[in-house]
Write an enzyme that holds these catalytic residues in place. Structure first.
Site, short mmCIF file in Angstrom:
data_model
loop_
_atom_site.label_atom_id
_atom_site.label_comp_id
_atom_site.label_asym_id
_atom_site.label_seq_id
_atom_site.Cartn_x
_atom_site.Cartn_y
_atom_site.Cartn_z
N LEU A 148 11.14 7.04 18.07
CA LEU A 148 11.38 6.74 19.31
C LEU A 148 10.45 6.27 20.29
O LEU A 148 10.52 5.12 20.70
CB LEU A 148 11.67 8.18 19.92
CG LEU A 148 12.47 8.25 21.17
CD1 LEU A 148 14.19 7.75 21.06
CD2 LEU A 148 12.79 9.61 21.70
N HIS A 149 9.27 6.79 20.37
CA HIS A 149 8.32 6.39 20.99
C HIS A 149 8.17 5.90 22.46
O HIS A 149 7.32 5.57 23.32
CB HIS A 149 7.66 5.03 20.36
CG HIS A 149 7.21 5.29 19.03
ND1 HIS A 149 6.78 6.37 18.27
CD2 HIS A 149 7.46 4.35 17.77
CE1 HIS A 149 6.56 6.27 17.02
NE2 HIS A 149 7.00 5.18 16.73
N CYS B 261 2.12 -1.99 15.73
CA CYS B 261 2.17 -1.58 14.40
C CYS B 261 1.23 -2.71 13.66
O CYS B 261 1.78 -3.69 13.72
CB CYS B 261 3.42 -1.13 13.80
SG CYS B 261 3.40 -0.98 12.10
N SER C 284 12.32 7.34 7.52
CA SER C 284 11.95 6.98 8.80
C SER C 284 12.35 5.84 9.25
O SER C 284 12.10 4.74 8.68
CB SER C 284 10.28 7.20 8.97
OG SER C 284 9.90 6.89 10.40
N GLU D 145 0.81 -1.29 -0.14
CA GLU D 145 0.14 -0.11 -0.16
C GLU D 145 0.74 1.33 0.02
O GLU D 145 2.08 1.17 0.45
CB GLU D 145 -0.86 -0.08 1.33
CG GLU D 145 -1.89 -1.30 1.08
CD GLU D 145 -2.87 -1.14 2.31
OE1 GLU D 145 -4.15 -1.52 2.27
OE2 GLU D 145 -2.49 -0.71 3.54
N ASN E 135 -3.00 5.50 15.92
CA ASN E 135 -4.24 5.08 15.24
C ASN E 135 -4.54 3.82 15.68
O ASN E 135 -3.67 2.62 15.37
CB ASN E 135 -3.73 5.22 13.70
CG ASN E 135 -3.65 6.58 13.08
OD1 ASN E 135 -4.35 7.49 13.33
ND2 ASN E 135 -2.28 7.03 12.73
N1 SAH Z 1 9.82 1.45 9.91
C1 SAH Z 1 9.93 2.81 9.88
C2 SAH Z 1 8.86 3.60 8.69
C3 SAH Z 1 7.42 2.91 8.73
S1 SAH Z 1 6.37 3.39 9.99
C4 SAH Z 1 9.98 3.60 11.07
O1 SAH Z 1 9.47 2.66 12.22
O2 SAH Z 1 10.08 4.62 11.43
C5 SAH Z 1 6.02 5.02 10.08
C6 SAH Z 1 5.53 5.71 11.57
O3 SAH Z 1 4.54 5.03 12.03
C7 SAH Z 1 6.53 5.10 12.87
O4 SAH Z 1 7.04 5.97 13.51
C8 SAH Z 1 5.56 4.15 13.30
O5 SAH Z 1 6.22 3.72 14.86
C9 SAH Z 1 4.60 4.87 13.31
N2 SAH Z 1 3.20 3.96 13.71
C10 SAH Z 1 3.07 2.49 13.77
N3 SAH Z 1 1.89 2.00 13.66
C11 SAH Z 1 1.36 3.26 14.31
C12 SAH Z 1 -0.01 3.40 14.45
N4 SAH Z 1 -1.08 2.56 14.68
N5 SAH Z 1 -0.39 4.81 14.85
C13 SAH Z 1 0.37 5.88 14.71
N6 SAH Z 1 1.58 5.77 14.31
C14 SAH Z 1 2.26 4.39 14.11
#
Ligand code: SAH
Length: 337
Positions: free
Chosen positions: A212-213, A116, A188, A89, A287
Site C-alpha cells: 500500500l505504502h 525499489c 504480495s 535472486e 531499506n
Molecule cells: N511486486 C510485489 C512484490 C515484490 S516487493 C509487490 O509490490 O508487492 C516486496 C515488498 O518490498 C513490497 O511491499 C515492496 O514495496 C517492498 N519494498 C520495495 N523496496 C523496498 C525497500 N527498499 N525497502 C523496504 N521494502 C521495499
C-alpha cells in the site's frame, strides 16, 4: 522440450492420458521428483521402460545454477543463473517458526516503484513455472533442509505473471510433492486490481499481501506508478471484495519513508482507510539502497506511527529487519543484466 518441473499434477495426469497411461503415474512421478528428489528418469524404477523412454523424449529434468551466496545472520541471499543467462535472486530466512524463502517471479520488474531497486532493470521476461520451483529445490538441496514458508516478494510483480505464478503455487502446494501448505504461502502485489478479483475467485488459502505504502492517491501516485492505473478507491474495493468472498485477512505492507509517508496525518488517514477491515498492517522500515535517494524513517517516527494505528484498533507489527547487510532485504534484490 518442457521442463518436468513446469507441470502441475493436473497437467501431468493429462499428459499421461495422452500416452495411454493411468493418472496414478503422475503421483509416482511427483514422488520421484519432489519426495525422493531423483533427477534421472532411468532411476524411477516403478515406471516401466516404455514410460521412461517417452518421458525422456518429452521432458527435461533441468536445474538452475547457484552462482553466488551471501550469508548474514539468519539470512542467505542466492544469485541464480537461468538457462538463457539471465540472473535472479532469492532470499532464505531462518525464523523461530521455520525457514522461509523469498522467491523472484520475473527477471526485472515493470512496476517502477520509485523506492525499489528490483525495478531499476525493466522486466526482461516472466519466470517460467520451473524456474520458480527450482529456486525452492536448489536451495533445499543446498541447505539440506526443508523450507516451510514461501513468500512471493522477490524481484517482480507476481500478478504480472499470473498464470505461471498460480501454477507454481499448485506445484509446491501438492501434498504428493513439495507439500508446502497454502497458508504458508504469501503472495504480495503492488495492486493490479483485475488480478485481485481473479485471484479472489481462485478461492485459495494462500495469504494475500498488498503493497500500500500510502494512504491517499496523491502520495501513492508519487511513489507507485501502478496507482495511476488503479485508484486507491478501486484497489480498496477489490480488497474488500476479496475479504468478503474468502473470509481471509489481508496484510497491508507500508514502508516507512522518511518525511514522505510517515507523518501523524498519514497514520490517521491510514486508520480511516482501514477502519473495520479484516486486515493487518506490516510497517516496513525502508531499506536504503545506494542508487535511490529515499531514507528510512527515524525510529521515533516509526514508533509514533505504530502507536497511532494501535490506538485506533488496527492490528499492526513492525517488520523485523532482515538481510540489510547482505543487500538481501525487501527492495534490494535485483536482476543482473
Ligand atoms: N511486486 C510485489 C512484490 C515484490 S516487493 C509487490 O509490490 O508487492 C516486496 C515488498 O518490498 C513490497 O511491499 C515492496 O514495496 C517492498 N519494498 C520495495 N523496496 C523496498 C525497500 N527498499 N525497502 C523496504 N521494502 C521495499
Amino acid at each position: 522440450m518442457n521442463s518436468v518441473y513446469s507441470y502441475t499434477k493436473e497437467e501431468l495426469i493429462k499428459y499421461f492420458s495422452t500416452i495411454g497411461e493411468k493418472p496414478f503415474k503422475a503421483d509416482q512421478l511427483y514422488d520421484w521428483l519432489y519426495k525422493k528428489r531423483v533427477t534421472d528418469f532411468k532411476l524411477m524404477n516403478n515406471l516401466n521402460k516404455k514410460v521412461i523412454a517417452k518421458l525422456e523424449e518429452d521432458m527435461l529434468i533441468d536445474n538452475i545454477k547457484i552462482l553466488k551466496k551471501d550469508s548474514g545472520k539468519d539470512v542467505c541471499k542466492y544469485l541464480f543463473e537461468l538457462f538463457d543467462g539471465e540472473k535472479i535472486e532469492a532470499v532464505l530466512m531462518y525464523h523461530d517458526y521455520g525457514i522461509s524463502l523469498c522467491i523472484s517471479t520475473q527477471v526485472g520488474c515493470n512496476m517502477g516503484c520509485a523506492f525499489c531497486e528490483s525495478g531499476r532493470l525493466k522486466k526482461r521476461r516472466n519466470l517460467l513455472v520451473n524456474e520458480m520451483v527450482l529456486q525452492v529445490l536448489e536451495i533445499e538441496k543446498d541447505i539440506n533442509a526443508r523450507i516451510s514458508h514461501i513468500v512471493l516478494m522477490g524481484i517482480g510483480e507476481p500478478f504480472d505473471n499470473y498464470d505461471n505464478v498460480l501454477n507454481f503455487i499448485k506445484v509446491v502446494n501438492d501434498s504428493k510433492g513439495i507439500d508446502i501448505g497454502a497458508r504458508h504461502i504469501t503472495i504480495s502485489t503492488c495492486g493490479i486490481v483485475p488480478k485481485i478479483y481473479e485471484f479472489t475467485n481462485e478461492k485459495l488459502q494462500v495469504n494475500l499481501a498488498i503493497s500500500l505504502h500510502a494512504p491517499n492517491d496523491r502520495l501513492r501516485n508519487q511513489i507507485m506508478p501502478i496507482s495511476k492505473a488503479y485508484s486507491l478507491d478501486e484497489l480498496m474495493e477489490s480488497i474488500k471484495n476479496y475479504i468478503s468472498v474468502t473470509n481471509r485477512r489481508v496484510t497491508f505492507e507500508y514502508i516507512m519513508l522518511d518525511n514522505i509517508n510517515d507523518s501523524k496525518e498519514c497514520a490517521l488517514e491510514l486508520c480511516k482507510l482501514l477502519r473495520g477491515m479484516n486486515c493487518y498492517v506490516n510497517l516496513i522500515p525502508y531499506n536504503e539502497t545506494e542508487n535511490i535517494g529515499f531514507k528510512r524513517s527515524k525510529n521515533v517516527k516509526i514508533n509514533e506511527f505504530y502507536d497511532i494505528l494501535k490506538k485506533n484498533s488496527i492490528s499492526v507489527t513492525v517488520r523485523r529487519e532482515f538481510g540489510g547487510l547482505v543487500s538481501a532485504a525487501c527492495g534490494q534484490l535485483r536482476s543482473h543484466g
